[in-house]
Design an enzyme around this catalytic site. Structure first.
Site, PDB file in Angstrom:
ATOM      1  N   SER A 142     147.303 -28.875  21.137  1.00  0.00           N
ATOM      2  CA  SER A 142     147.384 -29.748  19.953  1.00  0.00           C
ATOM      3  C   SER A 142     148.676 -29.527  19.192  1.00  0.00           C
ATOM      4  O   SER A 142     149.214 -28.414  19.177  1.00  0.00           O
ATOM      5  CB  SER A 142     146.206 -29.437  19.026  1.00  0.00           C
ATOM      6  OG  SER A 142     146.324 -30.183  17.829  1.00  0.00           O
ATOM      7  N   TYR A 155     141.401 -23.355  14.380  1.00  0.00           N
ATOM      8  CA  TYR A 155     141.592 -24.342  15.465  1.00  0.00           C
ATOM      9  C   TYR A 155     142.994 -24.175  16.062  1.00  0.00           C
ATOM     10  O   TYR A 155     143.156 -24.073  17.285  1.00  0.00           O
ATOM     11  CB  TYR A 155     141.405 -25.750  14.892  1.00  0.00           C
ATOM     12  CG  TYR A 155     141.644 -26.876  15.867  1.00  0.00           C
ATOM     13  CD1 TYR A 155     140.728 -27.172  16.871  1.00  0.00           C
ATOM     14  CD2 TYR A 155     142.788 -27.677  15.764  1.00  0.00           C
ATOM     15  CE1 TYR A 155     140.937 -28.229  17.750  1.00  0.00           C
ATOM     16  CE2 TYR A 155     142.999 -28.731  16.631  1.00  0.00           C
ATOM     17  CZ  TYR A 155     142.084 -29.011  17.628  1.00  0.00           C
ATOM     18  OH  TYR A 155     142.303 -30.054  18.498  1.00  0.00           O
TER      19      TYR A 155
HETATM   20  P1  NDP Z   1     136.095 -35.927  21.807  1.00  0.00           P
HETATM   21  O1  NDP Z   1     135.197 -35.317  20.783  1.00  0.00           O
HETATM   22  O2  NDP Z   1     135.995 -37.378  22.064  1.00  0.00           O
HETATM   23  O3  NDP Z   1     135.934 -35.170  23.190  1.00  0.00           O
HETATM   24  C1  NDP Z   1     135.659 -33.800  23.279  1.00  0.00           C
HETATM   25  C2  NDP Z   1     135.054 -33.541  24.643  1.00  0.00           C
HETATM   26  O4  NDP Z   1     134.799 -32.128  24.759  1.00  0.00           O
HETATM   27  C3  NDP Z   1     133.740 -34.274  24.842  1.00  0.00           C
HETATM   28  O5  NDP Z   1     133.737 -34.843  26.126  1.00  0.00           O
HETATM   29  C4  NDP Z   1     132.704 -33.171  24.760  1.00  0.00           C
HETATM   30  O6  NDP Z   1     131.641 -33.473  25.646  1.00  0.00           O
HETATM   31  C5  NDP Z   1     133.491 -31.982  25.279  1.00  0.00           C
HETATM   32  N1  NDP Z   1     132.921 -30.703  24.892  1.00  0.00           N
HETATM   33  C6  NDP Z   1     132.725 -30.182  23.671  1.00  0.00           C
HETATM   34  N2  NDP Z   1     132.124 -28.982  23.751  1.00  0.00           N
HETATM   35  C7  NDP Z   1     131.931 -28.744  25.073  1.00  0.00           C
HETATM   36  C8  NDP Z   1     131.356 -27.688  25.814  1.00  0.00           C
HETATM   37  N3  NDP Z   1     130.821 -26.605  25.236  1.00  0.00           N
HETATM   38  N4  NDP Z   1     131.341 -27.781  27.167  1.00  0.00           N
HETATM   39  C9  NDP Z   1     131.847 -28.864  27.789  1.00  0.00           C
HETATM   40  N5  NDP Z   1     132.403 -29.900  27.149  1.00  0.00           N
HETATM   41  C10 NDP Z   1     132.433 -29.832  25.803  1.00  0.00           C
HETATM   42  O7  NDP Z   1     137.550 -35.534  21.339  1.00  0.00           O
HETATM   43  P2  NDP Z   1     138.995 -35.600  22.057  1.00  0.00           P
HETATM   44  O8  NDP Z   1     138.973 -36.456  23.234  1.00  0.00           O
HETATM   45  O9  NDP Z   1     139.933 -35.884  20.976  1.00  0.00           O
HETATM   46  O10 NDP Z   1     139.180 -34.083  22.487  1.00  0.00           O
HETATM   47  C11 NDP Z   1     139.699 -33.681  23.747  1.00  0.00           C
HETATM   48  C12 NDP Z   1     140.664 -32.527  23.557  1.00  0.00           C
HETATM   49  O11 NDP Z   1     141.808 -32.997  22.854  1.00  0.00           O
HETATM   50  C13 NDP Z   1     140.100 -31.369  22.734  1.00  0.00           C
HETATM   51  O12 NDP Z   1     140.475 -30.158  23.336  1.00  0.00           O
HETATM   52  C14 NDP Z   1     140.800 -31.528  21.386  1.00  0.00           C
HETATM   53  O13 NDP Z   1     140.911 -30.300  20.716  1.00  0.00           O
HETATM   54  C15 NDP Z   1     142.144 -32.075  21.832  1.00  0.00           C
HETATM   55  N6  NDP Z   1     142.901 -32.762  20.784  1.00  0.00           N
HETATM   56  C16 NDP Z   1     142.415 -33.875  20.154  1.00  0.00           C
HETATM   57  C17 NDP Z   1     143.141 -34.482  19.137  1.00  0.00           C
HETATM   58  C18 NDP Z   1     142.635 -35.662  18.383  1.00  0.00           C
HETATM   59  O14 NDP Z   1     143.237 -36.049  17.368  1.00  0.00           O
HETATM   60  N7  NDP Z   1     141.576 -36.324  18.799  1.00  0.00           N
HETATM   61  C19 NDP Z   1     144.457 -33.956  18.745  1.00  0.00           C
HETATM   62  C20 NDP Z   1     144.895 -32.811  19.499  1.00  0.00           C
HETATM   63  C21 NDP Z   1     144.133 -32.252  20.477  1.00  0.00           C
HETATM   64  P3  NDP Z   1     130.084 -33.081  25.447  1.00  0.00           P
HETATM   65  O15 NDP Z   1     129.801 -33.118  23.981  1.00  0.00           O
HETATM   66  O16 NDP Z   1     129.380 -34.133  26.231  1.00  0.00           O
HETATM   67  O17 NDP Z   1     129.945 -31.723  26.059  1.00  0.00           O
END
Ligand code: NDP
Length: 246
Positions: A142, A155
């Protein structure tokens, strides 16, 4: 022919946001994708939609805090498609808030998912990459780790820990087997803010996302750019944010 076509790519956090967009894009360009996350139904729907468009997809219910689940995800790629070329360690949560909230559970959850989850993926994938003689590890970190702002200290610490981890792994992997890539997105329009418990912080992040955020497909294209390079070219880091983000 696209250098993505024919690759086998496992993706954590594939049930929404960046992971889902990445799965759709890579599958559309001919990769076989193995989708991991906890929400099995959403994974199944996504896999079905990829298959309906002529793509190849399999699912494995995956909680990245459990090492055995990552083993199963990686084994799923090998069992269903014969190998694993790329692991996109993308699952993440943002239980953010001021450090003074002393949300020790939220801190642990972020460390368990954002940092330990990546380590569990490395433990599962590295032996397969070494056996095959090549592999590629992509992580979603990030810009929060690059520009430190209030409410995101823990974070950002988890994301910077992953960035450090990948650089260390890269230094140990100059024999040409492993490529590593850290993708640093700024605000992206996804469900990530749903994991924020503190209502004021959640509202603030949602406001920022409404004002200035890019689509998850933009991050997927950055990931595809790293994946499509020939194996002797390693894209180490990509920063991608809205043009208007400070
Ligand atoms: P979402 O919340 O849409 O996606 C997060 C994903 O992580 C979901 O598919 C969720 O699936 C999964 N997840 C969460 N906890 C677990 C777990 N214990 N085991 C397996 N899967 C898990 O957000 P984003 O797409 O934005 O996030 C994706 C990545 O991008 C993250 O690492 C986030 O930190 C990073 N990011 C996002 C930004 C933003 O502005 N959106 C900016 C910078 C980085 P499920 O709940 O089904 O398990």
């Amino acid at each position: 022919m696209s250098d993505i076509s024919g690759k086998v790519v496992a993706i954590t956090g594939a049930s929404s946001g960046i992971g889902e967009a990445t799965a759709r894009l890579l599958a559309g360009r001919g990769a076989a994708v193995v989708l991991g996350a906890r929400r099995t139904e959403r994974l199944e729907e996504l896999a079905e939609s990829i298959r309906a468009s002529g793509g190849r997809a399999a699912t494995r219910t995956t909680d990245v805090t459990r090492p055995a689940d990552l083993e199963r995800l990686v084994a799923g790629a090998v069992d269903e498609f014969g190998r694993l070329d790329v692991l996109v360690s993308n699952a993440g949560i943002a239980t953010i808030g001021p450090v003074s909230d002393l949300d020790t559970e939220g801190w642990s959850a972020m460390i368990d998912v954002n940092l330990r989850g990546v380590l569990h993926g490395i433990a599962a994938a590295l032996p397969v990459f070494r056996r095959q003689g090549r592999g590629h590890l992509v992580t979603t970190v990030s810009t929060a780790g690059l520009k430190i702002v209030p409410h995101q200290a823990v974070y950002a610490a988890t994301k910077n820990a992953v960035r450090t981890l990948l650089e260390g792994l890269r230094q140990e992997s100059t024999d040409g087997v492993l490529r590593t890539t850290s993708i640093s997105p700024g605000y992206v329009r996804t469900e990530l803010a749903d994991s924020i418990d503190n209502p004021e912080v959640r509202a603030k992040i949602r406001r920022s996302m409404a004002e200035s955020a890019i689509a998850p497909e933009a991050v997927a294209r950055a990931i595809a750019f790293a994946v499509e390079q020939p194996h002797d070219v390693e894209i180490g880091e990509i920063t991608i944010r809205p043009t208007t983000q400070g």
